[in-house]
Design a protein around this motif. Structure first.
Motif: not given
Length: 394
Positions: A37-51
């Motif tokens: 929910r809270e992690a920020k990764l380049p290219g992904f909106r918060p909550g949308k990055a693969p586990i």
């Protein structure tokens, strides 16, 4: 959750805790949900990055958070389950948490277990607190000295106890000037026009005694004196000296009269002033005796109960003692070298004092519980000691 308790001695236990895979998976899932929910990764909106990417990028932080969450959830439950009387958590080691399970080992300081000593019928001595007439007179004499005045002496006056004298003096040891023996010992070697008072501790005692009965302008040869073996300057320790002294000037000390004491202290009469002195001395004697009896009762309790206490509390109390000692040392002018030279002794005494105070605290707490004595932490100790004294034998 599985727990295993081991007694390590000296008020310390080891608590091992294990959780099964199902409980561990629940913790892992909750932690990963927060990161998702809270992690920020380049290219992904918060909550949308693969586990899988979250696990890869934040593996160390995930592991730390899983361990923290697992410990936080299970530590208090394990302590309660094992009925541990916790004083302080000392250390946590061997901690792990993954989908396969979790575990940690905690070292805990616990309350001491001891047999409550007999506290009723203690033989506590009592001392007479009556104030003697001679003691009142000594206090009056001190007040007469405190309010004394000085006057220039006449040619016929002789120096006496309490008078202020101006002297010339020089000393020799084995025929040599003291300055030849130790150039740094100027104060005890010689002096010109030196003012002092004929009173114990003001100057070399033999010189002060020799001055008594002397008149202005009079000189005495070969006044014998002996230096202390410990505190005297180098080269003079334990040596015998001969002094030549001349009384240059003299101021007589005139003690305050009864009337002057009444005036200075704003008393109604001398009789009432003496009565107030006696009253204050009696009050002080009663308070001093009460403190002495309290100290004696405490020492008797401590002698009857020797047990280990939690090291965490000892360290805390020892640090407080050392800080207080450092403050007092600063005010009294002790330098760093004193601490260096006496470090082992200071640390040992601070440790012993801390153990003693903590042990007493547990004893007083146990008596309070046994006798259902209640009060704030500040007043409870006094109440218990008063109870012990009330039930003591004279």
């Amino acid at each position: 959750m599985k727990t295993k308790l081991k007694d390590l001695g000296k008020c310390k236990v080891e608590l091992k805790v294990e959780i099964d895979a199902d409980e561990a998976k629940s913790i892992v899932k909750d932690v990963e949900k927060v990161f998702l929910r809270e992690a920020k990764l380049p290219g992904f909106r918060p909550g949308k990055a693969p586990i899988e990417l979250i696990r890869k990028e934040f593996s160390e932080f995930l592991s730390q958070e899983m361990q923290r969450a697992m410990f936080q959830k299970n530590y208090a439950l394990a302590v309660e389950e094992e009925k541990i009387e916790e004083v302080a958590l000392v250390n946590v080691k061997d901690i792990s948490c993954s989908a396969e399970g979790g575990a940690f080992t905690a070292e805990i300081d616990v309350k001491p277990k001891f047999k409550l000593p007999t506290y009723k019928g203690l033989k506590v001595s009592s001392k007479d607190v009556a104030v003697k007439d001679s003691e009142v007179e000594e206090t009056l004499n001190r007040m007469r000295k405190a309010y004394a005045k000085t006057v220039d002496a006449t040619a016929d006056d002789v120096a006496a106890e309490g008078d202020f004298v101006q002297i010339d003096y020089s000393g020799t040891v084995k025929g040599k000037s003291i300055l030849e023996i130790n150039a740094e010992a100027k104060f005890v070697a010689e002096g010109k026009g030196y003012w002092t008072q004929i009173e114990e501790g003001r100057f070399l005692p033999e010189i002060l005694d020799a001055l008594k009965g002397m008149k202005i302008g009079e000189t005495k040869e070969d006044v014998k004196a002996k230096f202390d073996k410990e505190s005297a300057p180098e080269g003079l320790k334990g040596e015998k000296a001969l002094y030549k002294i001349t009384l240059v000037a003299l101021r007589k000390r005139i003690l305050a009269t009864d009337e002057e004491l009444v005036e200075k202290t704003k008393s109604e009469s001398f009789e009432k002033y003496v009565a107030s002195i006696r009253e204050n001395m009696e009050k002080f004697a009663v308070e001093q005796e009460a403190r002495r009896r309290e100290d004696e009762a405490i020492e008797l309790l401590l002698k009857k109960a020797d047990f280990d206490v939690p090291q965490t509390l000892v360290d805390r109390e020892k640090n407080n003692t050392l800080m207080e000692f450092a403050k007092q040392a600063q005010y009294s002018g002790l330098d760093a070298k004193y601490f260096q030279d006496n470090r082992d002794k200071i640390m040992k005494e601070a440790e012993e004092s801390a153990v003693k105070r903590i042990r007493l605290w547990y004893i007083l707490q146990a008596i309070a519980l046994e006798e259902k004595i209640e009060g704030s932490e500040e007043e409870l100790g006094k109440k218990v000691v008063d109870f012990v004294l009330a039930n003591a034998k004279g």
